[in-house]
Design a protein around this motif. Structure first.
Motif, PDB file in Angstrom:
ATOM      1  N   LEU A 164       0.757  -1.237  -0.112  1.00 25.55           N
ATOM      2  CA  LEU A 164      -0.102   0.033   0.024  1.00 25.55           C
ATOM      3  C   LEU A 164       0.856   1.383   0.066  1.00 25.55           C
ATOM      4  O   LEU A 164       0.676   2.171  -0.837  1.00 25.55           O
ATOM      5  CB  LEU A 164      -0.959  -0.018   1.175  1.00 25.55           C
ATOM      6  N   SER A 165       1.907   1.320   0.982  1.00 22.34           N
ATOM      7  CA  SER A 165       2.738   2.412   0.988  1.00 22.34           C
ATOM      8  C   SER A 165       3.468   2.438  -0.243  1.00 22.34           C
ATOM      9  O   SER A 165       3.509   3.999  -0.782  1.00 22.34           O
ATOM     10  CB  SER A 165       3.669   2.222   2.112  1.00 22.34           C
ATOM     11  N   SER A 166       3.856   1.434  -0.904  1.00 22.02           N
ATOM     12  CA  SER A 166       4.780   1.586  -2.323  1.00 22.02           C
ATOM     13  C   SER A 166       3.619   2.282  -3.362  1.00 22.02           C
ATOM     14  O   SER A 166       3.956   2.919  -4.228  1.00 22.02           O
ATOM     15  CB  SER A 166       4.884   0.129  -2.629  1.00 22.02           C
ATOM     16  N   ALA A 167       2.394   1.776  -3.273  1.00 25.35           N
ATOM     17  CA  ALA A 167       1.311   2.072  -4.389  1.00 25.35           C
ATOM     18  C   ALA A 167       1.173   3.648  -4.360  1.00 25.35           C
ATOM     19  O   ALA A 167       1.030   4.476  -5.071  1.00 25.35           O
ATOM     20  CB  ALA A 167       0.085   1.288  -4.083  1.00 25.35           C
ATOM     21  N   ILE A 168       1.131   4.009  -2.830  1.00 18.95           N
ATOM     22  CA  ILE A 168       0.629   5.547  -2.753  1.00 18.95           C
ATOM     23  C   ILE A 168       2.074   6.284  -3.263  1.00 18.95           C
ATOM     24  O   ILE A 168       1.790   7.221  -3.755  1.00 18.95           O
ATOM     25  CB  ILE A 168       0.361   6.020  -1.212  1.00 18.95           C
ATOM     26  N   TYR A 185      -5.629  16.329 -12.512  1.00 17.21           N
ATOM     27  CA  TYR A 185      -7.077  15.676 -12.376  1.00 17.21           C
ATOM     28  C   TYR A 185      -6.688  14.050 -11.943  1.00 17.21           C
ATOM     29  O   TYR A 185      -5.553  13.766 -12.488  1.00 17.21           O
ATOM     30  CB  TYR A 185      -7.888  15.791 -13.503  1.00 17.21           C
ATOM     31  N   PHE A 186      -7.704  13.499 -11.593  1.00 23.14           N
ATOM     32  CA  PHE A 186      -7.654  11.974 -11.016  1.00 23.14           C
ATOM     33  C   PHE A 186      -8.838  11.480 -11.505  1.00 23.14           C
ATOM     34  O   PHE A 186      -9.900  11.993 -11.553  1.00 23.14           O
ATOM     35  CB  PHE A 186      -7.241  12.036  -9.720  1.00 23.14           C
ATOM     36  N   PHE A 187      -8.620  10.027 -12.055  1.00 26.14           N
ATOM     37  CA  PHE A 187      -9.728   9.137 -12.230  1.00 26.14           C
ATOM     38  C   PHE A 187      -9.415   7.683 -11.746  1.00 26.14           C
ATOM     39  O   PHE A 187      -8.213   7.359 -12.090  1.00 26.14           O
ATOM     40  CB  PHE A 187     -10.000   8.992 -13.856  1.00 26.14           C
ATOM     41  N   GLY A 188     -10.080   7.085 -10.857  1.00 25.81           N
ATOM     42  CA  GLY A 188      -9.633   5.849 -10.323  1.00 25.81           C
ATOM     43  C   GLY A 188     -10.801   4.912 -10.371  1.00 25.81           C
ATOM     44  O   GLY A 188     -12.023   5.281 -10.257  1.00 25.81           O
ATOM     45  N   PHE A 189     -10.664   3.464 -10.703  1.00 26.78           N
ATOM     46  CA  PHE A 189     -11.905   2.926 -10.619  1.00 26.78           C
ATOM     47  C   PHE A 189     -11.493   1.511  -9.662  1.00 26.78           C
ATOM     48  O   PHE A 189     -10.387   1.076  -9.812  1.00 26.78           O
ATOM     49  CB  PHE A 189     -11.954   2.315 -12.080  1.00 26.78           C
ATOM     50  N   SER A 190     -12.231   0.935  -8.794  1.00 26.66           N
ATOM     51  CA  SER A 190     -12.244   0.112  -7.795  1.00 26.66           C
ATOM     52  C   SER A 190     -10.973   0.283  -7.026  1.00 26.66           C
ATOM     53  O   SER A 190     -11.128   1.013  -6.453  1.00 26.66           O
ATOM     54  CB  SER A 190     -12.418  -1.197  -8.879  1.00 26.66           C
ATOM     55  N   ALA A 208      -9.746   3.166  -7.689  1.00 28.29           N
ATOM     56  CA  ALA A 208     -10.477   4.415  -6.589  1.00 28.29           C
ATOM     57  C   ALA A 208     -10.399   4.668  -5.385  1.00 28.29           C
ATOM     58  O   ALA A 208      -9.955   5.826  -4.773  1.00 28.29           O
ATOM     59  CB  ALA A 208     -12.096   4.058  -7.061  1.00 28.29           C
ATOM     60  N   CYS A 209      -9.901   3.454  -4.633  1.00 30.86           N
ATOM     61  CA  CYS A 209      -9.651   3.473  -3.127  1.00 30.86           C
ATOM     62  C   CYS A 209      -8.251   4.026  -3.054  1.00 30.86           C
ATOM     63  O   CYS A 209      -8.098   4.933  -2.229  1.00 30.86           O
ATOM     64  CB  CYS A 209      -9.733   1.849  -2.570  1.00 30.86           C
ATOM     65  N   LEU A 210      -7.182   3.638  -3.910  1.00 34.59           N
ATOM     66  CA  LEU A 210      -5.904   4.318  -3.731  1.00 34.59           C
ATOM     67  C   LEU A 210      -5.965   5.660  -3.962  1.00 34.59           C
ATOM     68  O   LEU A 210      -5.540   6.453  -3.599  1.00 34.59           O
ATOM     69  CB  LEU A 210      -5.226   3.426  -4.941  1.00 34.59           C
ATOM     70  N   THR A 211      -6.787   6.164  -5.058  1.00 33.11           N
ATOM     71  CA  THR A 211      -6.921   7.634  -5.605  1.00 33.11           C
ATOM     72  C   THR A 211      -7.234   8.440  -4.408  1.00 33.11           C
ATOM     73  O   THR A 211      -6.757   9.261  -4.010  1.00 33.11           O
ATOM     74  CB  THR A 211      -7.794   7.718  -6.566  1.00 33.11           C
ATOM     75  N   LEU A 212      -8.263   7.935  -3.688  1.00 37.23           N
ATOM     76  CA  LEU A 212      -8.898   8.625  -2.459  1.00 37.23           C
ATOM     77  C   LEU A 212      -8.203   8.716  -1.492  1.00 37.23           C
ATOM     78  O   LEU A 212      -8.017   9.737  -0.727  1.00 37.23           O
ATOM     79  CB  LEU A 212     -10.374   7.794  -2.394  1.00 37.23           C
ATOM     80  N   GLU A 213      -7.298   7.654  -1.147  1.00 32.65           N
ATOM     81  CA  GLU A 213      -6.580   7.605   0.121  1.00 32.65           C
ATOM     82  C   GLU A 213      -5.132   8.471  -0.383  1.00 32.65           C
ATOM     83  O   GLU A 213      -4.779   9.156   0.607  1.00 32.65           O
ATOM     84  CB  GLU A 213      -6.046   5.954   0.189  1.00 32.65           C
ATOM     85  N   ALA A 219     -12.495  12.098 -10.350  1.00 35.31           N
ATOM     86  CA  ALA A 219     -13.610  11.075 -10.404  1.00 35.31           C
ATOM     87  C   ALA A 219     -13.167   9.795 -10.160  1.00 35.31           C
ATOM     88  O   ALA A 219     -12.246   9.223 -10.642  1.00 35.31           O
ATOM     89  CB  ALA A 219     -14.256  11.322 -11.932  1.00 35.31           C
ATOM     90  N   VAL A 220     -13.845   9.240  -8.968  1.00 32.58           N
ATOM     91  CA  VAL A 220     -13.716   7.909  -8.471  1.00 32.58           C
ATOM     92  C   VAL A 220     -14.990   6.909  -8.847  1.00 32.58           C
ATOM     93  O   VAL A 220     -16.050   7.413  -8.247  1.00 32.58           O
ATOM     94  CB  VAL A 220     -13.276   7.743  -7.271  1.00 32.58           C
TER      95      VAL A 220
END
Length: 207
Positions: A74-78, A99-104, A107-112, A125-126
């Motif tokens: 997770l830390s690596s992904a962020i 801008y950001f767009f994330g799916f599933s 989307a969780c990773l984008t919001l975090e 948009a997530v």
């Protein structure tokens, strides 16, 4: 954990664009998949960047297990998103034009990422996602979105993302001064619908 930043690009070259869209794919997806969605978005003059997760997944377990179970991935992904943002900033594009767009899972990773690094962005948009962890750790989230528009679309029920987590996420983002629009579709399933694309275009990708 060593992570290799692998960013696929499309759209306008970064050094010629005024705006950039960072797209984060879901579990089992790919950067190319999510980039192909951009043709449905009002982003013709944007530089498009999509980091690729190792083996198609950002972290191994559900986003609502205790966070430490998803470490160090997770830390690596962020960090991957952080470095993608830095690539855009280094090209001279300001944060308010990112801008950001994330799916599933994306989307969780984008919001975090956004909640840990709140500032004025262009928008996000997530689709089908929420903040990460078995419990939401409000202490992780700081900053002021300064009215950044964020659209969250989801299905209820969704096998991966409980709708309660979507609502809780939207409330935290609002507390952090984001302009959040959430839309819940009954029994829609784990995918993206046409109305979500239209809402993303009217709320976030407004030229």
């Amino acid at each position: 954990m060593n992570h290799i930043l692998d960013i696929k690009t499309s759209g306008k070259p970064l050094n010629q664009a005024q705006k950039a869209l960072i797209m984060i794919h879901g579990r089992g997806g790919s950067a190319q998949d999510i980039l192909s969605l951009s043709r449905h978005l009002n982003v013709d003059d944007y530089a498009l960047l999509a980091p690729q997760a190792t083996n198609g997944t950002w972290y191994p377990y559900s986003f609502i297990v205790p966070t430490e179970q998803n470490e160090p991935w997770l830390s690596s992904a962020i960090e991957n998103i952080q470095e993608t943002v830095k690539t855009v900033l280094d090209a001279g594009i300001k944060a308010e034009n990112i801008y950001f767009f994330g799916f599933s899972q994306g989307a969780c990773l984008t919001l975090e990422f956004l909640a840990r690094n709140a500032q004025r962005y262009g928008g996000a948009a997530v689709i089908i996602g929420g903040l990460i962890g078995d419990k939401i750790n409000r202490g992780n989230y700081k900053g002021d979105f300064a009215q950044t528009p964020i659209f969250i679309g989801t299905s209820d029920p969704d096998f991966h993302v409980p709708v309660e987590r979507v609502y809780a996420t939207a409330n935290i983002l609002r507390e952090m001064n984001a302009e959040v629009t959430e839309k819940v579709y009954a029994n829609f399933g784990h995918s993206i619908n046409q109305e979500e694309i239209e809402l993303a275009n009217s709320i976030v990708f407004v030229n």
